[in-house]
Design a protein around this motif. Structure first.
Motif, PDB file in Angstrom:
ATOM      1  N   UNK A 249       0.838  -1.211   0.000  1.00 15.38           N
ATOM      2  CA  UNK A 249       0.000   0.000   0.000  1.00 15.38           C
ATOM      3  C   UNK A 249       0.870   1.257   0.000  1.00 15.38           C
ATOM      4  N   UNK A 250       1.931   1.262   0.794  1.00 16.54           N
ATOM      5  CA  UNK A 250       2.842   2.421   0.807  1.00 16.54           C
ATOM      6  C   UNK A 250       3.485   2.635  -0.563  1.00 16.54           C
ATOM      7  N   UNK A 251       3.777   1.546  -1.262  1.00 14.50           N
ATOM      8  CA  UNK A 251       4.346   1.652  -2.614  1.00 14.50           C
ATOM      9  C   UNK A 251       3.353   2.202  -3.623  1.00 14.50           C
ATOM     10  N   UNK A 252       2.063   1.976  -3.356  1.00 11.83           N
ATOM     11  CA  UNK A 252       1.015   2.477  -4.252  1.00 11.83           C
ATOM     12  C   UNK A 252       0.691   3.947  -4.012  1.00 11.83           C
ATOM     13  N   UNK A 253       1.169   4.499  -2.896  1.00 14.40           N
ATOM     14  CA  UNK A 253       0.819   5.875  -2.517  1.00 14.40           C
ATOM     15  C   UNK A 253       2.062   6.761  -2.387  1.00 14.40           C
ATOM     16  N   UNK A 254       2.794   6.963  -3.476  1.00  9.06           N
ATOM     17  CA  UNK A 254       3.957   7.862  -3.404  1.00  9.06           C
ATOM     18  C   UNK A 254       3.514   9.308  -3.188  1.00  9.06           C
ATOM     19  N   UNK A 255       4.422  10.135  -2.647  1.00 15.13           N
ATOM     20  CA  UNK A 255       4.076  11.519  -2.317  1.00 15.13           C
ATOM     21  C   UNK A 255       4.236  12.464  -3.502  1.00 15.13           C
ATOM     22  N   UNK A 256       5.104  12.121  -4.450  1.00 11.21           N
ATOM     23  CA  UNK A 256       5.481  13.112  -5.460  1.00 11.21           C
ATOM     24  C   UNK A 256       5.249  12.676  -6.907  1.00 11.21           C
ATOM     25  N   UNK A 257       4.455  11.629  -7.120  1.00 11.20           N
ATOM     26  CA  UNK A 257       4.154  11.246  -8.499  1.00 11.20           C
ATOM     27  C   UNK A 257       2.781  10.582  -8.572  1.00 11.20           C
ATOM     28  N   UNK A 258       2.209  10.611  -9.753  1.00  2.59           N
ATOM     29  CA  UNK A 258       0.894  10.021  -9.984  1.00  2.59           C
ATOM     30  C   UNK A 258       1.059   8.517 -10.207  1.00  2.59           C
ATOM     31  N   UNK A 259       0.406   7.718  -9.348  1.00  2.04           N
ATOM     32  CA  UNK A 259       0.532   6.257  -9.440  1.00  2.04           C
ATOM     33  C   UNK A 259      -0.775   5.606  -9.901  1.00  2.04           C
ATOM     34  N   UNK A 260      -1.627   6.371 -10.587  1.00  2.00           N
ATOM     35  CA  UNK A 260      -2.957   5.857 -10.956  1.00  2.00           C
ATOM     36  C   UNK A 260      -2.892   4.618 -11.851  1.00  2.00           C
ATOM     37  N   UNK A 261      -1.869   4.550 -12.724  1.00  2.00           N
ATOM     38  CA  UNK A 261      -1.752   3.393 -13.631  1.00  2.00           C
ATOM     39  C   UNK A 261      -1.426   2.120 -12.842  1.00  2.00           C
ATOM     40  N   UNK A 262      -0.527   2.232 -11.882  1.00  2.00           N
ATOM     41  CA  UNK A 262      -0.164   1.076 -11.052  1.00  2.00           C
ATOM     42  C   UNK A 262      -1.338   0.679 -10.150  1.00  2.00           C
TER      43      UNK A 262
ATOM     44  N   UNK B  29      -0.414  15.092  -5.077  1.00  2.00           N
ATOM     45  CA  UNK B  29      -0.130  13.769  -5.650  1.00  2.00           C
ATOM     46  C   UNK B  29      -0.564  12.657  -4.697  1.00  2.00           C
ATOM     47  N   UNK B  30      -0.200  12.803  -3.430  1.00  2.00           N
ATOM     48  CA  UNK B  30      -0.528  11.754  -2.457  1.00  2.00           C
ATOM     49  C   UNK B  30      -2.041  11.606  -2.319  1.00  2.00           C
ATOM     50  N   UNK B  31      -2.740  12.732  -2.160  1.00  2.00           N
ATOM     51  CA  UNK B  31      -4.193  12.663  -1.970  1.00  2.00           C
ATOM     52  C   UNK B  31      -4.902  12.132  -3.212  1.00  2.00           C
ATOM     53  N   UNK B  32      -4.393  12.484  -4.397  1.00  2.00           N
ATOM     54  CA  UNK B  32      -4.962  11.945  -5.631  1.00  2.00           C
ATOM     55  C   UNK B  32      -4.731  10.438  -5.721  1.00  2.00           C
ATOM     56  N   UNK B  33      -3.561   9.966  -5.297  1.00  2.17           N
ATOM     57  CA  UNK B  33      -3.280   8.525  -5.297  1.00  2.17           C
ATOM     58  C   UNK B  33      -4.196   7.783  -4.328  1.00  2.17           C
TER      59      UNK B  33
ATOM     60  N   UNK C 287      -7.153   8.737  -3.391  1.00  2.00           N
ATOM     61  CA  UNK C 287      -8.494   8.737  -3.991  1.00  2.00           C
ATOM     62  C   UNK C 287      -8.593   7.692  -5.100  1.00  2.00           C
ATOM     63  N   UNK C 288      -7.546   7.581  -5.924  1.00  2.00           N
ATOM     64  CA  UNK C 288      -7.553   6.591  -7.009  1.00  2.00           C
ATOM     65  C   UNK C 288      -7.641   5.165  -6.463  1.00  2.00           C
TER      66      UNK C 288
ATOM     67  N   UNK D 243     -10.059  17.678  -6.503  1.00  2.00           N
ATOM     68  CA  UNK D 243     -10.339  16.444  -5.765  1.00  2.00           C
ATOM     69  C   UNK D 243     -11.637  16.569  -4.968  1.00  2.00           C
ATOM     70  N   UNK D 244     -11.887  17.757  -4.443  1.00  2.31           N
ATOM     71  CA  UNK D 244     -13.139  18.047  -3.738  1.00  2.31           C
ATOM     72  C   UNK D 244     -14.324  17.668  -4.629  1.00  2.31           C
ATOM     73  N   UNK D 245     -14.266  18.114  -5.885  1.00  9.68           N
ATOM     74  CA  UNK D 245     -15.362  17.854  -6.827  1.00  9.68           C
ATOM     75  C   UNK D 245     -15.505  16.361  -7.100  1.00  9.68           C
ATOM     76  N   UNK D 246     -14.356  15.675  -7.284  1.00 14.46           N
ATOM     77  CA  UNK D 246     -14.406  14.232  -7.573  1.00 14.46           C
ATOM     78  C   UNK D 246     -15.050  13.455  -6.426  1.00 14.46           C
ATOM     79  N   UNK D 247     -14.729  13.850  -5.181  1.00 19.71           N
ATOM     80  CA  UNK D 247     -15.313  13.179  -4.011  1.00 19.71           C
ATOM     81  C   UNK D 247     -16.817  13.404  -3.975  1.00 19.71           C
ATOM     82  N   UNK D 248     -17.239  14.655  -4.204  1.00 16.34           N
ATOM     83  CA  UNK D 248     -18.669  14.979  -4.124  1.00 16.34           C
ATOM     84  C   UNK D 248     -19.469  14.291  -5.226  1.00 16.34           C
ATOM     85  N   UNK D 249     -18.850  14.050  -6.377  1.00 14.03           N
ATOM     86  CA  UNK D 249     -19.545  13.369  -7.479  1.00 14.03           C
ATOM     87  C   UNK D 249     -19.923  11.941  -7.098  1.00 14.03           C
ATOM     88  N   UNK D 250     -19.051  11.244  -6.360  1.00 11.62           N
ATOM     89  CA  UNK D 250     -19.314   9.827  -6.026  1.00 11.62           C
ATOM     90  C   UNK D 250     -19.893   9.652  -4.623  1.00 11.62           C
TER      91      UNK D 250
END
Length: 437
Positions: free
Chosen positions: A75-88, A127-131, A133-134, A189-196
């Motif tokens: 889980x820590x590997x899936x949630x890096x602080x400085x890059x988008x990990x959405x594909x992984x 980046x971290x919060x987007x990861x 959420x993903x 991200x606020x908007x994405x959370x409210x949508x779902x």
């Protein structure tokens, strides 16, 4: 010296295994996606094997042998602080179909959020919060306990363990989302959370009312975020008896020129329709909504007008006392004398009932014939049956244009100057330079 050769070998092998896990965890941050993917799949294979062959001897019978610490590394590997990990993370989603994996991932994410976000001093980590959420937004929670049948770890006493209980899953799910939402989020991200929120979060919480603070704060932000917060608030008001003081006053203040242009227009008007459906609402309140929607309609695009005019007609059908806005024989001759106060935030002080609906009359001269025709309906007596606006909520400019293009014209306008051959026109530039042999 007290260890046997076999024990020493086992200890040495354990250290090598731990080194291997550490190397794989590092490789989950590699530049090449293929390396990341292979590292992830290898670690998840280790999780599966450690579950079958525990490294730590079970202390008492009936305890769960699940490699939680190893899953935390993943889980820590899936949630890096400085890059988008959405594909992984999307590659990891197949493992989330296992009920036990999902449960312990939820637990690990909650711990990760608490550990990482407490260091930021309320600064967002995009980046971290987007990861996060993903990873957590696609979680597909079970509806009933009997749906929980897919486990990676098989144990004889499975029914007795907390991980097999739906209530425990809901508690962990609720705690995870509350820990995620208590920190400041980037606007997108606020908007994405409210949508779902109304679909994927509230139905699976033990106590949905714990989201009241988050939704009321979001509702007070304004703009598109307030529009999106309406869905969650509607569920809490309708199903959980939430009392929201000045709710209609706030809803009225959301009516600004952008409501006819935002991509959430359909959702917003669907909810406004629900909120104004009660016949017990005072006439001054509904009149204020009608008047404000009509005033804003003067600058709205045709596709929005074709939706809002039937919407206003429906409000007249539900609240006949508001028809005075249409049938006011002594209305103001000069529009500057309109008693309605557009800038007033309180609908009770807007003096809407003293006004007339000259805006809709103006729309009867609209350049789009369909809009002019729709606005002219108010010149006739309205039927008692409400118009179904569900098909109009998502009407787009492209659909309107497409409809116009496919129309078959009966009268075709002709040229003013009659054609005489290819180069037959007087002063034709082609005739000056070309001749037909």
């Amino acid at each position: 010296d007290s260890y046997s050769a076999e024990d020493k070998y086992k200890i040495w092998m354990r250290h090598r295994y731990n080194d291997c896990v550490g190397c794989l965890a590092e490789l989950m941050g590699h530049d090449a996606f293929q390396v990341k993917e292979l590292s992830l799949c290898t670690l998840m294979k280790f999780v599966e094997l450690e579950a079958q062959y525990p490294l730590i001897k079970v202390e008492w019978k009936g305890s769960l042998t699940f490699p939680r610490e190893l899953l935390k590394v993943v889980v820590d590997g899936l949630l890096p602080l400085n890059e988008d990990a959405s594909l992984l993370i999307s590659r990891f989603q197949e493992y989330m179909e296992y009920d036990d994996i999902r449960y312990f991932v939820i637990k690990a994410v909650t711990e990760s959020i608490g550990r990482v976000m407490q260091k930021t001093k309320e600064r967002p980590l995009p980046f971290y919060q987007q990861n996060v959420f993903s990873l957590i937004s696609p979680i597909n929670m079970p509806n009933k306990e009997c749906d929980m049948v897919k486990f990676m770890v098989k144990q004889d006493n499975w029914e007795e363990l907390k991980v097999s209980k739906l209530q425990a899953h809901k508690q962990a799910f609720e705690k995870m989302w509350l820990s995620f939402l208590k920190h400041k989020l980037p606007t997108g991200l606020y908007k994405k959370v409210l949508v779902i929120l109304h679909d994927s979060i509230l139905p699976y919480m033990n106590e949905p009312t714990l989201m009241i603070d988050f939704l009321t704060v979001a509702y007070g932000i304004g703009g598109a975020i307030s529009l999106l917060a309406l869905n969650g608030l509607f569920i809490l008001i309708h199903q959980h008896n939430l009392e929201y003081p000045d709710f209609y006053k706030k809803l009225y203040s959301l009516l600004d020129p952008s409501i006819y242009h935002v991509k959430y227009r359909a959702r917003f008007f669907h909810l406004v329709d629900l909120f104004l459906s009660s016949s017990h609402l005072p006439a001054y309140l509904v009149a204020a909504f009608i008047k404000r929607l009509s005033r804003l309609a003067l600058t709205a695009p045709p596709e929005a007008l074709l939706m809002v005019i039937p919407f206003i007609c429906n409000l007249f059908r539900r609240h006949p006392a508001c028809k005075v806005l249409v049938h006011r024989p002594n209305g103001p001759e000069d529009m500057s004398e309109d008693p309605y106060i557009m800038e007033e935030e309180d609908p009770s002080e807007s003096r809407a009932l003293e006004s007339s609906l000259w805006e809709i009359q103006a729309l009867q001269n609209h350049y789009h014939p369909d809009v002019a025709k729709a606005a002219a309906i108010l010149n006739q007596s309205l039927s008692e049956i409400e118009d179904d606006i569900s098909g109009l909520l998502e009407l787009s400019a492209y659909e309107l244009f497409d409809k116009e293009v496919k129309k078959k014209a009966v009268d075709v306008p002709l040229e003013f100057e009659q054609v005489r051959g290819l180069f037959g026109k007087k002063n034709d530039i082609f005739a000056e330079h070309f001749t037909l042999d």
